[in-house]
Design an enzyme around this catalytic site. Structure first.
Site, PDB file in Angstrom:
ATOM      1  N   CYS A  85      47.054  68.547  30.117  1.00  0.00           N
ATOM      2  CA  CYS A  85      47.176  67.629  30.026  1.00  0.00           C
ATOM      3  C   CYS A  85      47.886  66.987  30.646  1.00  0.00           C
ATOM      4  O   CYS A  85      49.272  66.921  30.205  1.00  0.00           O
ATOM      5  CB  CYS A  85      47.110  67.367  28.171  1.00  0.00           C
ATOM      6  SG  CYS A  85      46.084  68.424  27.800  1.00  0.00           S
ATOM      7  N   GLN A 109      28.504  69.971  26.196  1.00  0.00           N
ATOM      8  CA  GLN A 109      29.816  69.736  25.995  1.00  0.00           C
ATOM      9  C   GLN A 109      31.059  69.271  25.702  1.00  0.00           C
ATOM     10  O   GLN A 109      30.295  69.783  24.622  1.00  0.00           O
ATOM     11  CB  GLN A 109      28.808  67.462  26.621  1.00  0.00           C
ATOM     12  CG  GLN A 109      28.878  67.354  27.397  1.00  0.00           C
ATOM     13  CD  GLN A 109      28.868  67.269  28.788  1.00  0.00           C
ATOM     14  OE1 GLN A 109      30.344  67.498  28.989  1.00  0.00           O
ATOM     15  NE2 GLN A 109      28.650  66.499  29.159  1.00  0.00           N
ATOM     16  N   TYR A 158      18.336  69.017  36.158  1.00  0.00           N
ATOM     17  CA  TYR A 158      20.678  69.300  35.647  1.00  0.00           C
ATOM     18  C   TYR A 158      20.084  69.575  34.227  1.00  0.00           C
ATOM     19  O   TYR A 158      21.417  68.901  33.941  1.00  0.00           O
ATOM     20  CB  TYR A 158      21.389  69.122  36.394  1.00  0.00           C
ATOM     21  CG  TYR A 158      21.103  68.378  38.088  1.00  0.00           C
ATOM     22  CD1 TYR A 158      21.949  69.766  38.680  1.00  0.00           C
ATOM     23  CD2 TYR A 158      20.938  67.494  38.870  1.00  0.00           C
ATOM     24  CE1 TYR A 158      21.215  69.550  39.813  1.00  0.00           C
ATOM     25  CE2 TYR A 158      20.210  67.705  39.631  1.00  0.00           C
ATOM     26  CZ  TYR A 158      21.270  68.513  41.269  1.00  0.00           C
ATOM     27  OH  TYR A 158      20.959  68.050  42.302  1.00  0.00           O
ATOM     28  N   GLU A 197      16.274  72.190  35.055  1.00  0.00           N
ATOM     29  CA  GLU A 197      17.200  73.016  35.088  1.00  0.00           C
ATOM     30  C   GLU A 197      16.871  74.667  35.486  1.00  0.00           C
ATOM     31  O   GLU A 197      16.231  76.007  35.525  1.00  0.00           O
ATOM     32  CB  GLU A 197      17.779  73.763  33.894  1.00  0.00           C
ATOM     33  CG  GLU A 197      18.994  74.931  33.276  1.00  0.00           C
ATOM     34  CD  GLU A 197      20.028  74.149  33.335  1.00  0.00           C
ATOM     35  OE1 GLU A 197      20.684  73.421  33.376  1.00  0.00           O
ATOM     36  OE2 GLU A 197      20.584  75.123  34.415  1.00  0.00           O
ATOM     37  N   ASP A 213      22.294  64.911  35.616  1.00  0.00           N
ATOM     38  CA  ASP A 213      23.567  65.753  35.551  1.00  0.00           C
ATOM     39  C   ASP A 213      24.524  67.111  36.045  1.00  0.00           C
ATOM     40  O   ASP A 213      23.901  67.221  35.915  1.00  0.00           O
ATOM     41  CB  ASP A 213      23.493  65.338  33.889  1.00  0.00           C
ATOM     42  CG  ASP A 213      24.880  65.129  33.588  1.00  0.00           C
ATOM     43  OD1 ASP A 213      25.609  65.448  34.035  1.00  0.00           O
ATOM     44  OD2 ASP A 213      24.669  66.044  32.570  1.00  0.00           O
ATOM     45  N   CYS A 253      30.410  64.079  36.633  1.00  0.00           N
ATOM     46  CA  CYS A 253      31.378  64.520  36.031  1.00  0.00           C
ATOM     47  C   CYS A 253      32.417  64.383  37.621  1.00  0.00           C
ATOM     48  O   CYS A 253      33.448  64.508  37.165  1.00  0.00           O
ATOM     49  CB  CYS A 253      31.519  66.347  35.013  1.00  0.00           C
ATOM     50  SG  CYS A 253      30.834  66.730  36.338  1.00  0.00           S
TER      51      CYS A 253
HETATM   52  N1  SAH Z   1      22.712  67.152  31.061  1.00  0.00           N
HETATM   53  C1  SAH Z   1      23.188  68.487  30.780  1.00  0.00           C
HETATM   54  C2  SAH Z   1      24.028  69.233  31.418  1.00  0.00           C
HETATM   55  C3  SAH Z   1      24.359  68.955  32.784  1.00  0.00           C
HETATM   56  S1  SAH Z   1      25.993  70.539  33.535  1.00  0.00           S
HETATM   57  C4  SAH Z   1      24.163  68.572  29.857  1.00  0.00           C
HETATM   58  O1  SAH Z   1      24.427  67.280  28.827  1.00  0.00           O
HETATM   59  O2  SAH Z   1      24.745  69.341  28.652  1.00  0.00           O
HETATM   60  C5  SAH Z   1      25.218  70.768  34.168  1.00  0.00           C
HETATM   61  C6  SAH Z   1      23.800  71.483  34.658  1.00  0.00           C
HETATM   62  O3  SAH Z   1      23.275  71.735  35.984  1.00  0.00           O
HETATM   63  C7  SAH Z   1      23.935  73.474  34.250  1.00  0.00           C
HETATM   64  O4  SAH Z   1      23.517  73.076  33.107  1.00  0.00           O
HETATM   65  C8  SAH Z   1      23.958  73.798  35.185  1.00  0.00           C
HETATM   66  O5  SAH Z   1      23.096  75.541  34.544  1.00  0.00           O
HETATM   67  C9  SAH Z   1      22.540  73.026  35.896  1.00  0.00           C
HETATM   68  N2  SAH Z   1      22.177  73.003  37.474  1.00  0.00           N
HETATM   69  C10 SAH Z   1      23.768  73.924  38.962  1.00  0.00           C
HETATM   70  N3  SAH Z   1      23.186  73.518  39.534  1.00  0.00           N
HETATM   71  C11 SAH Z   1      21.501  73.479  39.507  1.00  0.00           C
HETATM   72  C12 SAH Z   1      19.938  73.158  40.909  1.00  0.00           C
HETATM   73  N4  SAH Z   1      20.817  73.416  41.897  1.00  0.00           N
HETATM   74  N5  SAH Z   1      19.272  73.465  40.220  1.00  0.00           N
HETATM   75  C13 SAH Z   1      18.766  72.693  39.072  1.00  0.00           C
HETATM   76  N6  SAH Z   1      20.072  72.652  38.003  1.00  0.00           N
HETATM   77  C14 SAH Z   1      21.309  73.129  38.232  1.00  0.00           C
END
Ligand code: SAH
Length: 398
Positions: free
Chosen positions: A17, A223, A255, A282, A329, A356
């Protein structure tokens, strides 16, 4: 909103933090200013201003996931196994009894894992020698449920006295609903391995976001700040137009992890009597399995389809107009030029980019703008109070 500052006895050494000494309202002002500067050019080009950052009313106890490394004791600890946080930039462990930003009770469970392991003479893993058993423990606490999942990470499959270990932990913490052993026998900084063995309970926990139920396994991405995740998802979903004529619309959730955004969107559309078909993409196959179960558990499996693929590769295999809207995402590194080029050639009406890491997002937005999209809204969300991190939701349309 707090003008107060908080003190933590290990703040300086832990470094988690880094803004704790700054009053929360001032933290938000600084983050707002940082986003204004980062998005300055985008704002000038598309004649808009960054929305006010969405902060928390109570900025403490927001992390529903807590973790500790373990290391063998020394004279300084009276021989007791070490647990707590890595000191900033090192692998020295600073003991922590209670953490202000973690859900109440989470840290106590982690400390008790070390205590009970000592009682049973289960040795901690010594990183330098690659020997020993206990490497890490991770606790996840439900936000909308009372589920508590404890993952004990071991170096190899053997966990001596496993039964007694579990019994004692459950006696000390009757709130535990699941205990899983995760095996990580690689010489790596990654906390988790890929193999899990359930020691107690159903092996997974559940939590709820925006009225939808989600399964969370020991290795699932979920999250850490569920309250603000609801804010984030709501902002992402509310930007997606529904066809007023009632024609089915298709949303790509790229993603997608365990399908949380797409499923929440499908459910929200259902409540508004709109028809929305979701395709989630994913890379991690466990997460895809989880996403499919999540769709079933929320009665939207007819509306949601999940594909295990690299997002960029999937994109390249699609035809123009295959989707009407895209939510992406990606991880901190952002998306790829090829994925973004794919979005441009598929030409969905809307794109919602959840990030993020706004720095890589700004880079990616330039590609989408060159492809004919305009930025309509930029909304920062404070998912990690007292740290420098900011999440952003950006809406674009063509
Ligand atoms: N939208 C979701 C996950 C976001 S985190 C949520 O809010 O919970 C980003 C995600 O992207 C992770 O699950 C990771 O495994 C995936 N990821 C990473 N590289 C990727 C790629 N090249 N193609 C598809 N998914 C991917």
């Amino acid at each position: 909103m707090g003008y107060k500052t908080y003190t933590c006895p290990i703040a300086k050494r832990c470094g988690g933090c880094e803004l704790l000494a700054v009053p929360y309202d001032l933290q938000l002002k600084r983050k707002q200013q940082a986003m204004k500067e980062l998005f300055r050019e985008v704002c000038a080009q598309d004649a808009l201003a960054v929305d006010p950052i969405r902060g928390m009313d109570v900025s403490l106890a927001y992390r529903h996931k807590a973790a500790t490394p373990f290391a063998p004791g020394s004279r300084a600890t009276g021989g007791r196994m070490r647990c707590g946080f890595y000191e900033r930039g090192t692998h020295r462990i600073v003991y922590c009894k209670e953490c202000l930003v973690e859900a109440k009770g989470a840290r106590r469970i982690l400390c008790d894992v070390a205590r009970v392991a000592d009682e049973l003479h289960i040795p901690a893993y010594a990183e330098d020698r690659g020997r020993g058993v206990l490497r890490h423990a991770v606790v996840r606490m439900g936000y909308a449920t009372h589920d508590v999942l404890l993952t004990i990470v071991t170096n190899g499959t053997t966990l001596p006295h496993a039964e007694r270990f579990v019994q004692r932990l459950r006696r000390l913490h009757p709130e535990l609903t699941v205990i899983v052993q995760n095996v990580n026998d690689r010489r790596t900084n990654a906390i988790l391995g890929t193999r899990n063995r359930t020691l107690f309970g159903p092996g997974v926990m559940h939590d709820k976001l925006l009225g939808c139920t989600f399964e969370i396994g020991p290795t699932s991405f979920y999250q850490t700040n569920p309250a603000q995740t609801e804010v984030l998802y709501r902002l992402a979903i509310e930007g997606i137009d529904k066809d007023e004529a009632g024609n089915p619309e298709t949303l790509l959730d790229a993603y997608c992890g365990t399908g949380t955004i797409g499923i929440c969107a499908a459910k929200a559309a259902e409540r508004e009597n709109c028809s929305l078909q979701v395709i989630g993409v994913e890379l991690v196959s466990n997460a895809v399995g989880c996403a499919r179960r999540n769709a079933r558990a929320n009665d939207v499996s007819e509306k949601c389809r999940f594909v295990c693929s690299d997002a960029t590769e999937w994109m390249a295999s699609q035809q123009r107009s295959a989707v009407d809207a895209v939510v992406l995402d990606p991880p901190r590194a952002g998306s790829t030029p090829e994925f973004l080029a794919g979005v441009v050639s598929l030409a969905p009406k809307q794109v919602v980019y959840v990030s993020c890491n706004p720095a890589t997002q700004v880079r990616d937005l330039a590609t989408l703008r060159e492809g004919g999209y305009a930025v309509r809204r930029i909304i920062p969300v404070d998912l990690f109070p007292h740290t420098k991190h900011v999440e952003t939701v950006v809406h674009l349309s063509r």
